[in-house]
Design an enzyme around this catalytic site. Structure first.
Site: not given
Length: 524
Positions: A188, A260, A323
């Site tokens: 991440d 990410h 995201e």
């Protein structure tokens, strides 16, 4: 009080009946198992030896006829006649003179062993002998099988690295509850935790950050000033995967893309959409850095996946997909030129192109891609599986379109949420409130999915995002007893689920977690 609550088995078996009497283990009890079930038999033998101090020798079925009168044993057998229970189902019969376990596969035998251990006193999980305990179980007949094939928990070790010993302890806790999937979040913005030999800077640089936030507000006020680092070597990963496999837990790795990605871009800036140098992130939340869609980046990530596939035999490989700051692509002239070259109209379609390339790559190697529900945007690759986290809508859309789905809606399965409405007396958490009762109430198959398409709901998974879980004990506190509730949602027939019965069984079940040293949140 129901018969189920008397035995305090979690998750609740499909069918359970009692007969008179109890079965007592003793110093002469033997475990009878064919060769193909010896690994499971040794698991039970080790557990019982530690708690009782007795030998529980393993013998073959062929040797039983040579035993003297009064022989008592725990009998394992593979039985094709139990195939109607499914590949993870089992039968367990305990009479005064024998315990008999039958299943069509070793996995079913293993789950029967977990049930047997829960029929015994909680002290069976002690690491040292307890001569003061009477090792008896009620005489019962149990026929049991799971509702869903995917019964999982996601452990995020990217935000806060967890030691190998804890990952193994967590796997043991999953196995106790008949959960069979560890979704291991390894990369991440805040840390890259898996050794990739071809690209050593991923861990040399990407596994270290200078500090972490202290609270929700430290994006403005600064962090804790404490460096955080750690990663798993490939040998450690093999060790963990083998440990899990011995407990019939599949480890599904997650390698985030295209978003990410800041820790990876910090290690190799050319992977970013603008190529500028970055540091590993010291803040939580969504980040702008995103992998560029160039062929060189796709090749880099496929090189990474080559090594991932060599470590994880899992059929599924998770690529994230959530995201991603796709507007960052649209605002970048080089990326817009790449989109024009590919004939791609917008950033949603570009992410679909990116994910499709990875899906094709994995499919050619006999694997299946799974991603968070954002991978639906712009079109879904034909073999992709969706993990529905932004509510249930993504799961409904995917299942009705013929795609497999794992239900993971944040309202019901995000274990990083507070466990009570009174947050003043709880550790810092990200937001929201998810009680044991609310999680237990969740039904994974939405009404909006047709009966024909309901088969595409593979199961359910709980999420342990670790931004606010800096220690192993904190992870346990947030995981349990909510994962106990999730295990019953995943395993037990929906018509039998009853929260009051579950709560009555949970109280003595927590004594097992006490013996195992699991730091759970006490019941209200």
């Amino acid at each position: 009080m129901s018969l189920h609550s008397v035995t305090a088995i979690i998750p609740q078996p499909s069918h359970l009946s009692f007969s008179n009497g109890r079965h007592s283990l003793n110093q002469g009890t033997k475990i009878v198992a064919p060769s193909e079930l010896l690994p499971v038999a040794r698991f039970l033998q080790t557990t019982l030896q530690q708690a009782t101090g007795w030998p529980f020798p393993l013998i073959s079925p062929e040797s039983v006829a040579q035993e003297t009168a009064g022989f008592q044993g725990i009998f394992f057998s593979l039985d094709a006649g139990a195939a109607s229970l499914g590949k993870e189902g089992y039968r367990l019969r305990a009479s005064w003179d024998a315990i008999r376990i039958q299943a069509p596969t070793p996995a079913g035998v293993f789950y029967a062993v977990q049930t047997l251990l829960q029929l015994l006193p909680p002290a069976v999980f002690n690491a040292r002998p307890r001569p003061d305990v009477a090792w008896t179980i009620p005489c019962v007949v149990i026929e049991d099988s799971p509702r869903f094939a995917w019964r999982g928990a996601m452990l995020d070790c990217s935000r806060y690295f967890q030691p190998v010993a804890f990952v193994k302890k967590f796997i043991d806790a999953l196995a106790l509850h008949k959960l069979n999937t560890l979704h291991w979040h390894l990369t991440d913005d805040q840390g890259w935790r898996i050794e990739i030999k071809k690209y050593p800077r991923l861990t040399e640089i990407g596994s270290r950050r200078t500090e972490s936030p202290r609270s929700h507000h430290d994006f403005r006020t600064g962090g804790d000033g404490i460096a955080h680092e750690g990663y798993y070597t490939q040998d450690e990963i093999r060790e963990i995967v083998a440990y899990a496999a011995a407990r019939f837990v599949t480890v599904v790795p997650e390698i985030e893309m295209p978003g990410h990605a800041q820790a990876a871009i910090a290690a190799y800036p050319e992977l970013g959409s603008d190529g500028r140098p970055l540091a590993v992130s010291t803040n939580w939340g969504c980040h702008l850095p995103i992998f560029n869609p160039n062929e060189s980046t796709l090749s880099f990530l496929q090189d990474v996946l080559d090594e991932v596939l060599s470590l994880f035999p899992s059929r599924f490989i998770h690529v994230g997909g959530d995201e991603a700051a796709k507007a960052h692509w649209e605002n970048n002239p080089a990326v817009r030129a790449r989109m024009a070259e590919l004939g791609i109209a917008d950033a949603h379609a570009l992410q679909s192109h990116f994910i499709t390339r990875m899906e094709t790559y994995l499919a050619q190697r006999g694997r299946r891609l799974v991603g968070w529900d954002e991978i639906l945007e712009g079109g879904l690759p034909p073999g992709a599986t969706v993990m529905s986290w932004r509510g249930i809508e993504g799961g409904i859309t995917a299942a009705n379109a013929g795609h497999d789905v794992v239900m993971a809606p944040n309202q019901y399965t995000y274990l990083d949420h507070y466990q009570a409405a009174d947050t003043e007396n709880e550790p810092l958490a990200i937001c929201g409130c998810l009680t044991v009762e609310k999680l237990y109430s969740y039904e994974p198959i939405p009404r909006e999915i047709s009966e024909k398409n309901a088969v595409h709901i593979l199961g359910i998974q709980g999420q342990l995002w670790s931004e606010y879980m800096p220690t192993s004990s904190h992870v346990e506190y947030m995981a349990f007893p909510r994962l106990c509730a999730l295990s019953e949602v995943a395993w037990s027939p929906p018509g039998q689920r009853d929260y009051e019965s579950f709560r009555q069984r949970l109280k003595p079940h927590l004594k097992r977690l006490d013996v195992l040293g699991v730091r759970y949140r006490p019941l209200d």
